[in-house]
Design an enzyme around this catalytic site. Structure first.
Site, PDB file in Angstrom:
ATOM      1  N   SER A  28     -45.204   9.188-101.418  1.00 57.63           N
ATOM      2  CA  SER A  28     -44.467   7.904-101.243  1.00 57.63           C
ATOM      3  C   SER A  28     -43.889   7.343-102.548  1.00 57.63           C
ATOM      4  O   SER A  28     -44.537   7.447-103.759  1.00 57.63           O
ATOM      5  CB  SER A  28     -45.080   6.790-100.678  1.00 57.63           C
ATOM      6  OG  SER A  28     -44.415   5.596-100.617  1.00 57.63           O
ATOM      7  N   GLU A  81     -42.254  -7.709 -97.652  1.00 58.36           N
ATOM      8  CA  GLU A  81     -41.393  -6.442 -97.670  1.00 58.36           C
ATOM      9  C   GLU A  81     -40.568  -6.689 -96.212  1.00 58.36           C
ATOM     10  O   GLU A  81     -41.443  -7.370 -95.319  1.00 58.36           O
ATOM     11  CB  GLU A  81     -42.024  -5.058 -97.796  1.00 58.36           C
ATOM     12  CG  GLU A  81     -43.200  -5.004 -97.219  1.00 58.36           C
ATOM     13  CD  GLU A  81     -43.612  -3.600 -96.419  1.00 58.36           C
ATOM     14  OE1 GLU A  81     -42.491  -3.029 -96.058  1.00 58.36           O
ATOM     15  OE2 GLU A  81     -44.641  -3.144 -96.235  1.00 58.36           O
ATOM     16  N   LYS A 118     -34.269   2.580 -93.479  1.00 63.40           N
ATOM     17  CA  LYS A 118     -35.403   2.268 -94.134  1.00 63.40           C
ATOM     18  C   LYS A 118     -35.150   2.560 -95.655  1.00 63.40           C
ATOM     19  O   LYS A 118     -34.808   3.533 -96.319  1.00 63.40           O
ATOM     20  CB  LYS A 118     -36.544   3.299 -93.809  1.00 63.40           C
ATOM     21  CG  LYS A 118     -37.784   3.083 -94.352  1.00 63.40           C
ATOM     22  CD  LYS A 118     -38.926   4.217 -93.927  1.00 63.40           C
ATOM     23  CE  LYS A 118     -39.997   4.590 -94.820  1.00 63.40           C
ATOM     24  NZ  LYS A 118     -40.947   5.211 -94.311  1.00 63.40           N
ATOM     25  N   ASP A 171     -45.004  15.397-100.238  1.00 65.38           N
ATOM     26  CA  ASP A 171     -44.633  14.174 -99.750  1.00 65.38           C
ATOM     27  C   ASP A 171     -45.386  12.974-100.356  1.00 65.38           C
ATOM     28  O   ASP A 171     -46.582  12.587 -99.684  1.00 65.38           O
ATOM     29  CB  ASP A 171     -44.784  13.898 -98.069  1.00 65.38           C
ATOM     30  CG  ASP A 171     -44.128  12.775 -97.522  1.00 65.38           C
ATOM     31  OD1 ASP A 171     -43.705  11.963 -98.134  1.00 65.38           O
ATOM     32  OD2 ASP A 171     -44.018  12.526 -96.303  1.00 65.38           O
ATOM     33  N   ASP A 218     -43.319   4.493-103.485  1.00 62.92           N
ATOM     34  CA  ASP A 218     -44.325   3.286-103.533  1.00 62.92           C
ATOM     35  C   ASP A 218     -45.103   3.389-104.857  1.00 62.92           C
ATOM     36  O   ASP A 218     -45.058   2.710-105.572  1.00 62.92           O
ATOM     37  CB  ASP A 218     -45.285   2.940-102.561  1.00 62.92           C
ATOM     38  CG  ASP A 218     -44.490   2.541-101.265  1.00 62.92           C
ATOM     39  OD1 ASP A 218     -43.297   2.288-101.159  1.00 62.92           O
ATOM     40  OD2 ASP A 218     -45.193   2.208-100.265  1.00 62.92           O
ATOM     41  N   VAL A 225     -42.261  -0.945 -99.607  1.00 62.49           N
ATOM     42  CA  VAL A 225     -43.066  -1.518-100.663  1.00 62.49           C
ATOM     43  C   VAL A 225     -42.159  -1.197-102.308  1.00 62.49           C
ATOM     44  O   VAL A 225     -42.051  -2.116-102.877  1.00 62.49           O
ATOM     45  CB  VAL A 225     -44.390  -0.935-100.861  1.00 62.49           C
ATOM     46  CG1 VAL A 225     -45.005  -1.258-102.028  1.00 62.49           C
ATOM     47  CG2 VAL A 225     -45.245  -1.500 -99.581  1.00 62.49           C
ATOM     48  N   LYS A 283     -53.580   3.685 -95.600  1.00 65.17           N
ATOM     49  CA  LYS A 283     -54.095   4.369 -94.254  1.00 65.17           C
ATOM     50  C   LYS A 283     -54.597   5.655 -94.450  1.00 65.17           C
ATOM     51  O   LYS A 283     -54.280   6.357 -95.372  1.00 65.17           O
ATOM     52  CB  LYS A 283     -52.970   4.283 -93.228  1.00 65.17           C
ATOM     53  CG  LYS A 283     -52.949   2.950 -92.637  1.00 65.17           C
ATOM     54  CD  LYS A 283     -52.033   3.307 -91.208  1.00 65.17           C
ATOM     55  CE  LYS A 283     -51.227   2.299 -91.439  1.00 65.17           C
ATOM     56  NZ  LYS A 283     -50.201   2.205 -92.555  1.00 65.17           N
TER      57      LYS A 283
END
Ligand code: PSU
Ligand code: MN
Length: 307
Positions: A141, A28, A89, A139, A143, A109, A160
């Protein structure tokens, strides 16, 4: 019906590798454009590509340059992406605008996975995936959704602890993503090797991972295998050390009303400041390690036993 074809370019080396059924590892580029400071971002990108080659696979960094999706960015193109500030992004929803407006950007990703699937790349190395953010802000992602749609082995160091890790794991289960611990029973927490969250599946070697992927896709499932690899022990930042900094960075994001796509880059940068660079060293170490594991798996997938 009108057919639309968006611009899409695969570099000749990656193209040939794919045609000859050689191992290819996708990378990525949001980590380069938004995740790491300059000039370390470019060095890291080139380093990961080198590691992949040393382990017998071909790297294919994916990004968008001047409105064109590129699979297998050349060195000068990586340099261009790594050097410009304020790039897009690019997640799934952002390709169309970037292409129509001839913009450049790093793919997340989610975005990289979607393009890797189009190109026929089965293995993808990254640092950490996005996930469910803490709090009730919706929120989540993209991904996680894309991992539910694209059949690839995504090698990461978990997610994380800036995220809500239990909720992220639940969401992955909902999406039918196969989450596998690599030589561990626990979900790694990026900077730390453990999170206290047990996984349902563990693999100890590249061929065990390949066997899981073969079994999953062999049943017609289209979702990803998320291989979570703990950061190497010598580079780990203990949970207790990083946690106070994470709390602080989350508070700062809240006070400054950081929202949407800006959240993850803000938190990464804040952690970098608060840990006086230690988080950056850990981040680089796990990215390199993931490139190595991903290439070993890509090579194994192309061995006679699996292809
Ligand atoms: N995690 C990291 N570094 C990163 C990212 C995640 O440790 O740079 C990037 C990845 O590209 C990931 C994206 O796909 O952030 C997630 O962003 P969001 O939370 O806005 O979906
Ligand atoms: Mn988000």
């Amino acid at each position: 019906m009108t057919q639309f074809f968006s611009k899409f370019r695969i570099n000749p080396e990656a193209q040939q590798a794919l045609q000859l059924n050689k191992p290819v590892v996708a990378l990525e580029t949001t980590v380069i454009t938004h995740g790491l400071p300059k000039p370390i971002n470019l060095n890291l990108a080139l380093d990961m590509e080198k590691i992949i080659r040393e382990h017998g696979a071909f790297p294919a960094s994916i990004g968008v340059l001047h409105g064109e999706v590129v699979i297998g960015l050349r060195e000068d193109e990586l340099e261009e992406l790594a050097g410009i500030t304020d790039l897009r992004k690019i997640s799934v929803r952002d390709f169309s605008a970037a292409i129509a407006q001839k913009d450049s950007g790093g793919t997340t990703v989610a975005g990289t996975l979607a393009m890797a699937e189009l190109a026929g790349i089965q293995v993808f190395a990254t640092g950490g995936i996005g996930g469910v953010h803490r709090g009730s802000s919706f929120d989540v992602s993209a991904d996680l959704q894309q991992l539910g749609r694209s059949p690839a082995i995504v090698v990461c160091a978990g997610a994380k602890a800036i995220l809500d890790l239990p909720a992220t794991l639940e969401y992955l289960e909902t999406m039918g993503v196969v989450v596998v611990g690599y030589q561990t029973n626990e979900l790694p927490a990026f900077y730390s090797r453990s999170s206290g969250l047990q996984l349902s599946m563990r693999a100890d070697s590249p061929s065990e991972v390949a066997a899981i992927a073969q079994a999953h896709w062999g049943l017609g499932f289209k979702s990803a295998i998320l291989l979570t690899v703990p950061i190497p022990a010598g580079d780990e930042i203990p949970h207790t050390t990083i946690n106070t900094h994470i709390e602080q960075s989350l508070q700062d994001a809240d006070h400054q009303s950081i929202r949407g796509q800006a959240v993850t880059p803000f938190l990464l940068n804040r952690l970098y400041e608060l840990t006086k660079g230690a988080s950056l060293n850990a981040n680089l170490a796990l990215l390199r390690n993931n490139a190595q594991v991903a290439s070993q798996i890509a090579v194994t997938l192309k061995s006679p036993q699996f292809s």
